[in-house]
Structure formats: structure tokens, C-alpha cells
Design an enzyme around this catalytic site. Structure first.
Site, PDB file in Angstrom:
ATOM      1  N   ALA A   1      12.494 -23.978 -52.615  1.00  0.00           N
ATOM      2  CA  ALA A   1      12.198 -23.370 -51.611  1.00  0.00           C
ATOM      3  C   ALA A   1      10.803 -23.629 -52.134  1.00  0.00           C
ATOM      4  CB  ALA A   1      12.303 -22.801 -52.018  1.00  0.00           C
TER       5      ALA A   1
ATOM      6  N   HIS B   1      19.059 -15.763 -57.084  1.00  0.00           N
ATOM      7  CA  HIS B   1      18.789 -16.595 -58.394  1.00  0.00           C
ATOM      8  C   HIS B   1      20.333 -16.151 -59.180  1.00  0.00           C
ATOM      9  CE1 HIS B   1      16.083 -19.616 -57.915  1.00  0.00           C
ATOM     10  NE2 HIS B   1      15.451 -18.655 -57.173  1.00  0.00           N
TER      11      HIS B   1
ATOM     12  N   HIS C   1      10.414 -13.091 -48.987  1.00  0.00           N
ATOM     13  CA  HIS C   1      11.367 -13.355 -49.715  1.00  0.00           C
ATOM     14  C   HIS C   1      12.516 -14.099 -49.528  1.00  0.00           C
ATOM     15  CE1 HIS C   1      13.611 -15.608 -53.086  1.00  0.00           C
ATOM     16  NE2 HIS C   1      14.545 -14.851 -53.120  1.00  0.00           N
TER      17      HIS C   1
ATOM     18  N   TYR D   1       6.593 -15.881 -62.737  1.00  0.00           N
ATOM     19  CA  TYR D   1       6.165 -14.687 -62.367  1.00  0.00           C
ATOM     20  C   TYR D   1       6.891 -13.553 -62.844  1.00  0.00           C
ATOM     21  CZ  TYR D   1       9.586 -15.439 -57.841  1.00  0.00           C
ATOM     22  OH  TYR D   1      10.393 -15.959 -58.117  1.00  0.00           O
ATOM     23  N   GLU D   2       8.002 -14.286 -63.712  1.00  0.00           N
ATOM     24  CA  GLU D   2       8.991 -12.883 -63.523  1.00  0.00           C
ATOM     25  C   GLU D   2       8.150 -12.576 -65.490  1.00  0.00           C
ATOM     26  OE1 GLU D   2      13.341 -13.414 -63.012  1.00  0.00           O
ATOM     27  OE2 GLU D   2      12.403 -15.493 -63.027  1.00  0.00           O
TER      28      GLU D   2
ATOM     29  N   ASN E   1       9.333 -22.733 -44.845  1.00  0.00           N
ATOM     30  CA  ASN E   1       8.120 -21.604 -44.096  1.00  0.00           C
ATOM     31  C   ASN E   1       6.834 -22.815 -43.542  1.00  0.00           C
ATOM     32  OD1 ASN E   1       7.922 -20.634 -46.862  1.00  0.00           O
ATOM     33  ND2 ASN E   1       6.126 -20.823 -45.452  1.00  0.00           N
TER      34      ASN E   1
ATOM     35  N   SER F   1      15.561 -21.955 -54.477  1.00  0.00           N
ATOM     36  CA  SER F   1      15.806 -20.032 -53.800  1.00  0.00           C
ATOM     37  C   SER F   1      16.790 -20.851 -52.661  1.00  0.00           C
ATOM     38  CB  SER F   1      14.627 -19.518 -53.504  1.00  0.00           C
ATOM     39  OG  SER F   1      14.141 -19.571 -54.392  1.00  0.00           O
TER      40      SER F   1
ATOM     41  N   MET G   1       6.680 -22.101 -56.589  1.00  0.00           N
ATOM     42  CA  MET G   1       6.049 -21.355 -57.616  1.00  0.00           C
ATOM     43  C   MET G   1       6.883 -21.561 -58.997  1.00  0.00           C
ATOM     44  SD  MET G   1       5.904 -17.002 -55.607  1.00  0.00           S
ATOM     45  CE  MET G   1       5.094 -17.272 -54.899  1.00  0.00           C
ATOM     46  N   SER G   2       7.439 -23.083 -58.581  1.00  0.00           N
ATOM     47  CA  SER G   2       7.829 -23.346 -59.991  1.00  0.00           C
ATOM     48  C   SER G   2       8.000 -25.050 -59.961  1.00  0.00           C
ATOM     49  CB  SER G   2       9.488 -22.745 -59.386  1.00  0.00           C
ATOM     50  OG  SER G   2       9.847 -23.416 -58.747  1.00  0.00           O
TER      51      SER G   2
ATOM     52  N   HIS H   1      11.300 -18.270 -63.537  1.00  0.00           N
ATOM     53  CA  HIS H   1       9.633 -18.329 -62.518  1.00  0.00           C
ATOM     54  C   HIS H   1       8.696 -17.566 -63.818  1.00  0.00           C
ATOM     55  CE1 HIS H   1      12.606 -18.709 -59.260  1.00  0.00           C
ATOM     56  NE2 HIS H   1      11.815 -19.489 -59.014  1.00  0.00           N
TER      57      HIS H   1
HETATM   58  N1  HPA Z   1       4.486 -20.195 -51.176  1.00  0.00           N
HETATM   59  C1  HPA Z   1       4.348 -20.482 -52.322  1.00  0.00           C
HETATM   60  N2  HPA Z   1       6.201 -20.650 -52.384  1.00  0.00           N
HETATM   61  C2  HPA Z   1       7.216 -20.380 -51.972  1.00  0.00           C
HETATM   62  C3  HPA Z   1       6.706 -20.364 -50.058  1.00  0.00           C
HETATM   63  C4  HPA Z   1       4.967 -20.766 -50.500  1.00  0.00           C
HETATM   64  O1  HPA Z   1       4.679 -20.056 -48.715  1.00  0.00           O
HETATM   65  N3  HPA Z   1       7.728 -20.538 -50.192  1.00  0.00           N
HETATM   66  C5  HPA Z   1       8.624 -20.398 -50.266  1.00  0.00           C
HETATM   67  N4  HPA Z   1       8.060 -21.317 -51.614  1.00  0.00           N
END
Ligand code: HPA
Length: 290
Positions: free
Chosen positions: A121, A69, A260, A93-94, A248, A38, A224-225, A91
């Protein structure tokens, strides 16, 4: 090199082969694969003599539903090295099954790449991480709690595949290539840390209590990947390295809400630095110190 297609289950093998054949017919090939996370998709702007193929034109590929993406494969030369980049990732989660999310990386393996650099990310769990920091992935924990490769490999309980699947002390990330990535970052003047990446389902960002647990399990970053991709590539004999862009701090340390968009904006802010590291790394990863 062993024929990687023989390592795939018979049901998946033909699908992977069809996509790879389509790309080969377009002249696509390369020595290193890049999976761009991302906010990091613009790394493709550094590819010379690019050939871009939208996922929608590749047999069997889904187009990512996540903003930012793009969903295209871009092949060409980067730092003199033939590369194939996946700009846009699918992903779990999709709502897609592993045979869909992992098809693009399986195709990279089928096209014969030697190494894949997985980028993503991620949220920082290590309290010292600041947004924009980079972390080379030393190891990972896959919190999907089910084997993402179930049904995708040939003879998963057979001796040969089992040896490939459970590599010694479970070193999915190639130590030599990882060291090359760290040294390349230093040469490019970009500080990087090293750490353990935790892969979770999402799509919601984790609540504080989960962050506390992940920290206690010595995870340094969460996303998440990546982990399923790394496991598949390793099982197929591809050398894997990973680079997380910390977008973050974990919310346990104070960030109230995370969107996001925040993640994408931080990715965009540091993507030139990420590209510098990748370009410095590429010649080293193929054994040419440049
Ligand atoms: N958690 C999960 N996935 C992420 C995060 C997070 O804080 N930041 C970027 N992808």
C-alpha cells in the site's frame, strides 16, 4: 542456480536455512513468491490446495505487530503456478532489525523461488493518482539512508558479491518480468501506471514538506516497505517485480488526516483487482503464457 545460501553472511545463513528446512519438511515449495501488503492479504483466498503455516510456527520468524498483517505463509497453486505467499509483512518501523524483517523473503529465496512479486500500500505522490489506482514499480529509491543489507551478505566487499549487489545501472526490478506484469494487467482489463517507489522509515505518514521533496526527486509513490526486500532478493538472484496499491493521495494535495485504517480500507476495496492482476501475471512470469 547458484546455492543462494552461500551469498548470505555466515551468521545469517544458518537461521535462514533452519526456517527453510522446516518449511521444506512440511512440503512447502513454489516457483513464485508473493509478498502481500496492507489490505491485500486476501489474495491468499485465490490459492488452491493451500497449506498455511503461521509465522509463530516457523523457526526464527516474528509475528507482525501491525493490524491486518496476519503473519502466515500460505503455499499452493494460483493460476496453475506453485506459489508461496507471505500474508503479513514485517516493517523496520516495528523496531525490528533487517535480519528480522528480511528473514521471510530470504527464506523464499532459499526455497528456490524464481520470481517474487512484492505488493504494498502506498501514498500517491503523482498528483494524478487516485485512491485505488495501481502502480507497477519501475524503480525505487531507498530513503532509509543506511544499507539494509549490511551484515547480511557474505563477503560484501568481495568481487562476486559486489557484482551482485551493484547490478549495472541498478535495475533491481526485472525489466522482462515487469513488462509481463504490465501486459497481464492489460489482459485482465485492469489499468496500471508505472512509476518510482520511495521507501521511507515511518511509522508516521510524511509531512507536506517531505512530500514536496519526494516529488521533486521524481518519486511517484511513497511507502514504508518493499525497497529493502527488493534489494535483498535481487542480490540473491531472484527476479523482482513490484506492484503498489495507491491508497491515498499525498496530503499535499488536500487529504487532511490519514490513518492506517484508511489505507487498509482502500486496500480491501481494490484487493480483488490486485488479485486479478496477480493471477493473470503468474503464468507469464514463469514463461507459460497460459
Ligand atoms: N505514506 C507512507 N506510507 C503509506 C502511505 C503514505 O501516504 N499510504 C500507504 N502507505
Amino acid at each position: 542456480m547458484t546455492d543462494r545460501s552461500l551469498l548470505l553472511s555466515s551468521t545469517w545463513r544458518d537461521r535462514v536455512a533452519a526456517a527453510a528446512a522446516d518449511l521444506r519438511a512440511r512440503g512447502i515449495g513454489g516457483r513464485v513468491g508473493l509478498v502481500l501488503g496492507s489490505g491485500l492479504g486476501n489474495v491468499v483466498d485465490r490459492i488452491e490446495r493451500p497449506t498455511a503455516v503461521p509465522y509463530g510456527e516457523i523457526p526464527g520468524f516474528h509475528t507482525p505487530s501491525v493490524a491486518e498483517h496476519h503473519g502466515q505463509l500460505v503455499a499452493g497453486l494460483a493460476a496453475g503456478v506453485p506459489v508461496i505467499a507471505l500474508q503479513g509483512r514485517l516493517h523496520p518501523y516495528e523496531g525490528l532489525a533487517p535480519e528480522e524483517t528480511l528473514l521471510p523473503v530470504a527464506v523464499l529465496a532459499a526455497l528456490g523461488v524464481e520470481t517474487v512479486i512484492l505488493t504494498n500500500a502506498a501514498g500517491g505522490l503523482d498528483p494524478h493518482f487516485l485512491p485505488g489506482d495501481l502502480m507497477v514499480i519501475r524503480d525505487q529509491i531507498d530513503f532509509h539512508w543506511r544499507d539494509p543489507l549490511r551484515g547480511l551478505l557474505a563477503d560484501p566487499l568481495g568481487a562476486g558479491a559486489a557484482v551482485g549487489r551493484v547490478p549495472g545501472p541498478l535495475r533491481v526490478y526485472d525489466p522482462g518480468q515487469t513488462q509481463a506484469l504490465v501486459e497481464a494487467a492489460a489482459a485482465a482489463g485492469v489499468p496500471v501506471r508505472q512509476g518510482v517507489y520511495a521507501s521511507v522509515w515511518g511509522p508516521s505518514y510524511e509531512p507536506k514538506v517531505e512530500i514536496t521533496v519526494l516529488r521533486r526527486l521524481h518519486c511517484d509513490a511513497v511507502g514504508m516497505s518493499t525497497a529493502p526486500e527488493a534489494m535483498l532478493l535481487h542480490a540473491l538472484g531472484v527476479r523482482v517485480v513490484g506492484l503498489s496499491c495507491i491508497t491515498n493521495p499525498s496530503r499535499e494535495t488536500g487529504q487532511p488526516e490519514l490513518s492506517h485504517q484508511d489505507v487498509v480500507e482502500t486496500g480491501a476495496r481494490v484487493r480483488e483487482r490486485v488479485a486479478d492482476v496477480l493471477l493473470a501475471a503468474l503464468p507469464r512470469l514463469v514463461g507459460d503464457p497460459g
